[in-house]
Design an enzyme around this catalytic site. Sequence first.
Site, PDB file in Angstrom:
ATOM      1  CG  ASP A 142      -6.313  -2.983   3.015  1.00 29.41           C
ATOM      2  OD1 ASP A 142      -5.196  -2.784   3.515  1.00 29.41           O
ATOM      3  OD2 ASP A 142      -6.943  -2.130   2.360  1.00 29.41           O
ATOM      4  CG  MET A 159     -11.257   2.982   2.306  1.00 28.70           C
ATOM      5  SD  MET A 159      -9.686   2.910   3.187  1.00 28.70           S
ATOM      6  CE  MET A 159      -8.564   3.099   1.805  1.00 28.70           C
ATOM      7  CG  MET A 216     -11.642  -3.139   5.111  1.00 33.28           C
ATOM      8  SD  MET A 216     -10.183  -2.605   4.192  1.00 33.28           S
ATOM      9  CE  MET A 216      -9.228  -1.765   5.451  1.00 33.28           C
ATOM     10  CG  HIS A 256      -3.902  -1.658  -1.686  1.00 32.33           C
ATOM     11  ND1 HIS A 256      -5.021  -2.401  -2.026  1.00 32.33           N
ATOM     12  CD2 HIS A 256      -4.264  -0.901  -0.632  1.00 32.33           C
ATOM     13  CE1 HIS A 256      -6.015  -2.096  -1.209  1.00 32.33           C
ATOM     14  NE2 HIS A 256      -5.583  -1.176  -0.351  1.00 32.33           N
ATOM     15  CB  SER A 310      -0.887   0.019   1.247  1.00 32.44           C
ATOM     16  OG  SER A 310      -1.377   1.337   1.436  1.00 32.44           O
ATOM     17  CG  ASP A 365      -5.050   2.240   0.986  1.00 38.36           C
ATOM     18  OD1 ASP A 365      -6.011   1.469   0.803  1.00 38.36           O
ATOM     19  OD2 ASP A 365      -3.959   1.872   1.456  1.00 38.36           O
ATOM     20  CG  HIS A 404      -9.264   0.052  -0.436  1.00 38.32           C
ATOM     21  ND1 HIS A 404      -8.656  -0.189   0.784  1.00 38.32           N
ATOM     22  CD2 HIS A 404     -10.603  -0.028  -0.201  1.00 38.32           C
ATOM     23  CE1 HIS A 404      -9.581  -0.393   1.696  1.00 38.32           C
ATOM     24  NE2 HIS A 404     -10.775  -0.291   1.136  1.00 38.32           N
ATOM     25  CG  MET A 456      -8.317   6.898   2.849  1.00 43.44           C
ATOM     26  SD  MET A 456      -7.502   6.799   4.444  1.00 43.44           S
ATOM     27  CE  MET A 456      -6.614   5.245   4.272  1.00 43.44           C
TER      28      MET A 456
END
Length: 231
Positions: A176, A71, A140, A36, A11, A38, A69, A40
Amino acid sequence: MFDRSIKIAPSILSADFANFGQEIRAVEAQGADWIHVDVMDGHFVPNLTLGPPLCAAIRPHISTVMDVHLMISPVDAYIDAFAEAGSDIITAHLEAGPHTHRTLQAIRGAGCKAGLALNPGTGIEDIAYMLDMIDLICVMSVNPGFGGQKFIHSQVEKVRNLRAMIGDRPIHIEIDGGMTPETAPLMAAAGADVLVAGSAVFRGGSVSDPAPYGENIRAIRAAAEAARSGS
Ligand code: DX5
Ligand code: ZN
């Protein structure tokens, strides 16, 4: 081509934010299988990271798989932008809104593989009627929002149940959060094949000294593969 071999997905949340291109090339050279990313939004999770322009900027540095990913909530309005930025896989959260089925349709419709993430408190029952639309389920094993958190053990049983539910379907199980050489074997034995790791990959190394990235990746992979062969 689908396979269940162990894949390590660093990540970039734990990478040097001023140096994403070099960090990505370094972890790939050191054995990373996927990258990966992330995303957010400061609303679905209590942290802010990056958006489609940054994904587009790092895409040329990724020669493996860009695993994005999300979020964020809402999700649907942003899917095309993340697809155009070059995502191979786009993962949305089941908890991000009431229309997960529509979100998965939109991700595949945009030409990407569709992932569905589950928070630690979420059960697996609600995905039963969407399995034919899903390419990856992300379990998760920390509450999403931050790197470096402690692994939540109750998620091992969830993965075991999920693996049974999936059967022969070509669906990856990705873990994750909190993956280390100590916790990865538990998830690999339970049925996971993609292991996301942020702090446990990037610790001890840098773009000028990337060898520790390789040692960290190999340690996680070896522990996971050993647990597989023993199961
Ligand atoms: C958490 C993120 C993870 C995180 C993992 O919200 O989705 O990808 O970066 O970090 P570690 O491996 O440090 O738990
Ligand atoms: Zn993640």
